[in-house]
Design an enzyme around this catalytic site. Sequence first.
Site, mmCIF file in Angstrom:
data_model
loop_
_atom_site.group_PDB
_atom_site.id
_atom_site.type_symbol
_atom_site.label_atom_id
_atom_site.label_comp_id
_atom_site.label_asym_id
_atom_site.label_seq_id
_atom_site.Cartn_x
_atom_site.Cartn_y
_atom_site.Cartn_z
ATOM 1 N N ASN A 110 0.844 -1.199 0.000
ATOM 2 C CA ASN A 110 0.000 0.000 0.000
ATOM 3 C C ASN A 110 0.876 1.246 0.000
ATOM 4 O OD1 ASN A 110 -2.482 1.539 0.350
ATOM 5 N ND2 ASN A 110 -1.826 1.902 2.467
ATOM 6 N N HIS A 112 0.891 5.266 1.070
ATOM 7 C CA HIS A 112 0.166 6.207 1.930
ATOM 8 C C HIS A 112 0.920 7.539 1.970
ATOM 9 C CE1 HIS A 112 -2.565 7.659 4.889
ATOM 10 N NE2 HIS A 112 -1.613 7.843 5.789
ATOM 11 N N SER A 139 7.110 19.319 8.006
ATOM 12 C CA SER A 139 7.291 18.316 6.955
ATOM 13 C C SER A 139 6.272 17.202 7.143
ATOM 14 C CB SER A 139 8.706 17.733 7.002
ATOM 15 O OG SER A 139 8.898 17.018 8.198
ATOM 16 N N ASP A 153 -3.289 1.765 6.994
ATOM 17 C CA ASP A 153 -2.041 2.438 6.628
ATOM 18 C C ASP A 153 -0.923 2.078 7.598
ATOM 19 O OD1 ASP A 153 -3.265 3.686 4.396
ATOM 20 O OD2 ASP A 153 -4.174 5.144 5.745
HETATM 21 C C1 GRF Z 1 -2.442 8.793 -3.065
HETATM 22 O O1 GRF Z 1 -2.158 9.944 -2.308
HETATM 23 C C2 GRF Z 1 -2.191 7.557 -2.241
HETATM 24 O O2 GRF Z 1 -1.104 7.680 -1.396
HETATM 25 C C3 GRF Z 1 -3.458 7.470 -1.438
HETATM 26 O O3 GRF Z 1 -4.477 7.805 -2.372
HETATM 27 C C4 GRF Z 1 -3.935 8.705 -3.342
HETATM 28 C C5 GRF Z 1 -4.227 8.148 -4.704
HETATM 29 O O4 GRF Z 1 -3.891 9.037 -5.734
HETATM 30 N N1 GRF Z 1 -3.596 6.169 -0.836
HETATM 31 P P1 GRF Z 1 -4.018 8.590 -7.260
HETATM 32 O O5 GRF Z 1 -5.439 8.025 -7.442
HETATM 33 O O6 GRF Z 1 -2.982 7.553 -7.520
HETATM 34 O O7 GRF Z 1 -3.809 9.833 -8.058
#
Ligand code: GRF
Length: 204
Positions: A110, A112, A139, A153
């Site tokens: 995953n 995150h 940050s 997560d």
């Molecule tokens: C990303 O920020 C990912 O980390 C989170 O959902 C978002 C998906 O973005 N889990 P995308 O659909 O790949 O543009």
Amino acid sequence: METQTRIVVMVSGGGSNLQAILDAAADGRLPAEVVAVVSDRSDAYALQRAAVAGVPSVHVGPHAGEARADYDARLADIVAGFAPDLVVLAGWMRILTTAFLGWFPDGVINLHPARPGELPGTHAIERAWEQARAGERTSTGVMVHLVPDEGVDDGPVLATEDVPILPDDDLDALAARMRAVEHRLLVDTIRRLCQQRSKKESPV
Ligand code: GRF
């Protein structure tokens, strides 16, 4: 020749990270083939990205009143049908139970948009930005981790990178910086996993 790793990407939204994976697989940066894209939402733009790339896609929406474990078992059956070596959750917005995860031990990762242990759940970028505005942080970060169980997560960290929040950042500026790091970190991590897999399989 390196073995191609079979990847199923699971998505719920726009799919910019899916696009990063598709691009890297297409131009040879990833020794991998995206064999399917699976979405829980029929309107996910990511499904159009799959179509443009010529990758099979499946919409697997939950039925009304369906128990989570039943949905997860049905989903696992469909995903397993593509015989993936690796399942990548790239903006997949549902918690997965062991009814799904049990089918792919050590095989689900995953992405995150936060550092390990920070800001689990949705809107992590917005929450980090608000905390920065309140003077509580300077940050945030991005992580890629294994998904061993239902923890949100959370799981063994495969890669993480800090991302600065600049004083004059608006949310869009921070989100764009985060996306760029996500795309790079995710592709780099998948490449490493593909290489490890390839080494395990090659004869000594
Ligand atoms: C990303 O920020 C990912 O980390 C989170 O959902 C978002 C998906 O973005 N889990 P995308 O659909 O790949 O543009």
